[in-house]
Scaffold this motif. Structure first.
Motif, mmCIF file in Angstrom:
data_model
loop_
_atom_site.group_PDB
_atom_site.id
_atom_site.type_symbol
_atom_site.label_atom_id
_atom_site.label_comp_id
_atom_site.label_asym_id
_atom_site.label_seq_id
_atom_site.Cartn_x
_atom_site.Cartn_y
_atom_site.Cartn_z
ATOM 1 N N ASN A 288 0.388 4.136 0.505
ATOM 2 C CA ASN A 288 0.073 5.099 1.556
ATOM 3 C C ASN A 288 0.648 4.691 2.910
ATOM 4 O O ASN A 288 0.540 5.436 3.885
ATOM 5 C CB ASN A 288 -1.445 5.269 1.678
ATOM 6 C CG ASN A 288 -2.048 5.905 0.441
ATOM 7 O OD1 ASN A 288 -1.489 6.861 -0.096
ATOM 8 N ND2 ASN A 288 -3.174 5.374 -0.022
ATOM 9 N N GLN A 289 1.237 3.487 2.979
ATOM 10 C CA GLN A 289 1.824 2.988 4.215
ATOM 11 C C GLN A 289 3.347 2.947 4.072
ATOM 12 O O GLN A 289 3.869 2.797 2.975
ATOM 13 C CB GLN A 289 1.313 1.572 4.529
ATOM 14 C CG GLN A 289 -0.189 1.479 4.725
ATOM 15 C CD GLN A 289 -0.624 2.044 6.069
ATOM 16 O OE1 GLN A 289 0.172 2.147 7.004
ATOM 17 N NE2 GLN A 289 -1.886 2.439 6.159
ATOM 18 N N LYS A 290 4.036 3.040 5.202
ATOM 19 C CA LYS A 290 5.497 2.935 5.188
ATOM 20 C C LYS A 290 5.941 2.152 6.413
ATOM 21 O O LYS A 290 5.600 2.501 7.550
ATOM 22 C CB LYS A 290 6.157 4.325 5.192
ATOM 23 C CG LYS A 290 6.042 5.036 3.848
ATOM 24 C CD LYS A 290 6.909 4.363 2.802
ATOM 25 C CE LYS A 290 6.738 4.985 1.437
ATOM 26 N NZ LYS A 290 5.435 4.738 0.839
ATOM 27 N N SER B 116 6.480 -0.396 1.298
ATOM 28 C CA SER B 116 5.205 0.286 1.542
ATOM 29 C C SER B 116 4.188 -0.704 2.105
ATOM 30 O O SER B 116 3.232 -1.104 1.438
ATOM 31 C CB SER B 116 4.686 0.916 0.242
ATOM 32 O OG SER B 116 5.535 1.935 -0.199
ATOM 33 N N SER C 114 2.226 -1.839 6.134
ATOM 34 C CA SER C 114 1.887 -1.315 7.447
ATOM 35 C C SER C 114 2.873 -1.798 8.504
ATOM 36 O O SER C 114 3.410 -2.904 8.433
ATOM 37 C CB SER C 114 0.467 -1.749 7.826
ATOM 38 O OG SER C 114 0.200 -1.453 9.182
ATOM 39 N N ASP D 154 0.868 -1.178 0.000
ATOM 40 C CA ASP D 154 0.000 0.000 0.000
ATOM 41 C C ASP D 154 0.904 1.227 0.000
ATOM 42 O O ASP D 154 1.585 1.508 0.990
ATOM 43 C CB ASP D 154 -0.912 -0.005 1.228
ATOM 44 C CG ASP D 154 -1.856 1.194 1.275
ATOM 45 O OD1 ASP D 154 -1.746 2.094 0.409
ATOM 46 O OD2 ASP D 154 -2.708 1.231 2.184
#
Length: 408
Positions: A146-148, A204, A206, A144
């Motif tokens: 939007n996650q790192k 990327s 969670s 994702d």
């Protein structure tokens, strides 16, 4: 620059007149210029080498370090040269889409152009491509943008102590995901770019997943200011540090730094002169290195570069570096290992590492040395001289760490 190096430069420049598209000759010139801290010239010839041979994968790494060194020295790379490098790297990516490291070097070039957002995109694409090759199911389940995944550990040093092998072994663990490049140099070179820039180098996914990640930049230990930067963002960071017999590290580092530059053979008389100068230089060296790196660069030509083995000897005085870092982070956040133990008994040593990182043990079939060096042996007399030089510093280190090192 020595007479020998000037002769080599003249020789290779004449060779380019005859055959300008010789990737090999450009690489030779780049190595000489880089050894003399002329990073724009080095970058130019590495870029030309890649222009004429995009399959010389080692030169992508060489170009990366020339560019990184230019930022450390505050040497501004010509904008036209940067654009030429960007063009060549984009061609490489187009022609070799699975070579994700090209995107890493492209990211550095874009950063130096002031295009940080494009650099972040390049790093993220490299990370995606890297994991897609090694573990496509992870991409399907967890990826994702939007996650790192934030790093849990850093291997901050020392150079030529086995950090490449250690990071490679760690990255084979099924719960450890590598960054796009072992050495990110963020806290030393690019911290002003911000945390999003740094995290773009990591997968990327969670932080709630059953994976961890980390990096290994072995020059971080050279600077307590880097420790302070890390503490400000990651106060619970864990550090794994490899310590090698300081004599072996110094000799290995010297030959590694000077390979192909025309300065190679170590003479005992030259090293004796260097050791005699250390008492008058040691405090200035660490003051410059720790607190005024700009002065280190200014004084390098006068005090350092012509003293054979000097930076390598000073770089092996581990006690000075560790004391600085352990005033910022508590001792329990450090795992200190001997390089000799890693290579003589890698399975047991890695078990220590996994326990430190709260990971289950994992056994590899083989533990190859990932970055071996080859150089001529030093004389028994020279080794005895270096044993005597390092002895008091090693004793201080043993007392400070509370562990026996048994180096000879």
């Amino acid at each position: 620059m020595s007479d020998r190096q000037n002769q080599l430069i003249s020789h290779y420049q004449k060779a380019l007149i005859i055959k300008y598209d010789s990737s090999h000759v450009h690489e030779k010139l780049a190595r000489i210029y880089q050894s003399q801290f002329q990073f724009q010239e080095a970058s130019y010839h590495y870029i030309k080498s890649l222009q004429f041979d995009q399959n010389n994968f080692q030169n992508y790494w060489n170009l990366k370090f020339a560019l990184l060194n230019s930022t450390w020295s505050n040497e501004k790379i010509d904008s036209g040269l940067l654009e030429e490098g960007v063009t060549i790297l984009r061609q490489t990516i187009q022609n070799q889409p699975n070579f994700y490291f090209a995107r890493v070097v492209l990211g550095i070039l874009l950063t130096l152009q002031g295009k940080s957002e494009e650099a972040i995109d390049s790093y993220q694409a490299a990370s995606y491509q890297q994991i897609q090759i090694s573990d496509p199911q992870l991409i399907d389940k967890h990826w994702d943008f939007n996650q790192k995944l934030q790093p849990s550990f850093i291997i901050p040093g020392f150079i030529r102590c086995g950090t490449t092998s250690l990071y490679s072994y760690l990255s084979t663990h099924p719960q450890v995901l590598p960054t796009v490049d072992k050495e990110l140099h963020f806290f030393g070179n690019f911290s002003e770019q911000g945390i999003d820039y740094y995290l773009a180098n990591f997968p990327s996914i969670s932080n709630s997943t059953n994976y961890i990640t980390g990096e290994a930049t072995p020059i971080y230990l050279n600077s307590p200011s880097i420790a302070k930067k890390i503490f400000a963002i990651f106060p619970k960071m864990k550090f794994i540090i490899l310590l090698r017999n300081p004599i072996d590290r110094a000799i290995s580092c010297y030959y590694h730094q000077h390979q192909g530059s025309g300065q190679y053979k170590l003479m005992q008389s030259s090293i004796t002169e260097t050791i005699e100068k250390i008492p008058s230089l040691i405090h200035r060296w660490f003051d410059w290195l720790f607190y005024e790196p700009s002065l280190l660069l200014e004084n390098y030509q006068q005090y350092i570069i012509n003293c054979v083995l000097l930076p390598d000897l000073l770089g092996s005085l581990y006690i000075y570096y560790l004391k600085e870092w352990m005033t910022i982070f508590p001792r329990e956040q450090f795992l200190i290992l001997k390089s000799e133990d890693l290579f003589e008994n890698p399975s047991a040593t890695m078990k220590e590492v996994y326990s430190f990182l709260n990971l289950p043990d994992y056994q590899m079939r083989k533990y190859p040395n990932q970055n071996p060096g080859s150089y001529p042996p030093i004389s028994d007399n020279l080794r005895r001289q270096l044993v005597e030089f390092f002895c008091p510093y090693n004793q201080q280190l043993e007392e400070y760490l509370g562990m026996k090192l048994n180096w000879e």
